[in-house]
Enzyme design. Sequence first.
Site, PDB file in Angstrom:
ATOM      1  N   ASP A 129     168.526 -53.793  36.302  1.00  0.00           N
ATOM      2  CA  ASP A 129     169.897 -53.940  36.782  1.00  0.00           C
ATOM      3  C   ASP A 129     170.048 -55.323  37.406  1.00  0.00           C
ATOM      4  O   ASP A 129     169.099 -55.867  37.971  1.00  0.00           O
ATOM      5  CB  ASP A 129     170.227 -52.866  37.815  1.00  0.00           C
ATOM      6  CG  ASP A 129     170.304 -51.472  37.214  1.00  0.00           C
ATOM      7  OD1 ASP A 129     170.774 -51.353  36.061  1.00  0.00           O
ATOM      8  OD2 ASP A 129     169.917 -50.509  37.892  1.00  0.00           O
ATOM      9  N   ASP A 148     175.337 -50.188  31.412  1.00  0.00           N
ATOM     10  CA  ASP A 148     176.057 -49.249  32.277  1.00  0.00           C
ATOM     11  C   ASP A 148     177.560 -49.492  32.202  1.00  0.00           C
ATOM     12  O   ASP A 148     178.356 -48.549  32.196  1.00  0.00           O
ATOM     13  CB  ASP A 148     175.601 -49.405  33.730  1.00  0.00           C
ATOM     14  CG  ASP A 148     174.131 -49.084  33.934  1.00  0.00           C
ATOM     15  OD1 ASP A 148     173.587 -48.259  33.174  1.00  0.00           O
ATOM     16  OD2 ASP A 148     173.534 -49.668  34.858  1.00  0.00           O
TER      17      ASP A 148
END
Length: 174
Positions: A129, A148
Amino acid sequence: MPNVAPNTAGRFGRLSWLWLSVLVLVIDQASKFYFESSLTMYQQIVVIPDYFSWTLAYNTGAAFSFLADSSGWQRWLFALIAIVVSGVLVVWLKRLGRDETWLAVALALVLGGALGNLYDRIALGHVIDFILVHWQNRWYFPAFNFADSAISVGAVMLALDMFKSKKTGETVHD
């Protein structure tokens, strides 16, 4: 000329939208590679002060780090779920009609994002991330990535599709 109903997309349905899934996968993996090689763990590069930063974080869990503290079994559970969901999405794309472009785009976005995070989970044991949205130093949304984002946009599109007033084959009653 084959006898195809006007609302069907033929033998391959809307599988032509898989190019969008591949594009999401490529952008996702390229961006993860870039940020992983450019940042150290939890380093922040402020883009918009008090609101938006680049950072590097690893997530061994699911959304919002769900089950991230587990012993490792969650890696394979989430990988299996992603594989099953991806298979369902491909079959769904194949069965879509010609007039279901919005739904095809939504499914392709979710599929591309799922495959991007699936690759990380299987190859690395965690998802990379790098996007951090926050308000000052008081509130932080969990770090996330391009995959995402694609999954979220696709999911919103799927939800909006459910609320369309008229769908193919349905009759509208006064």
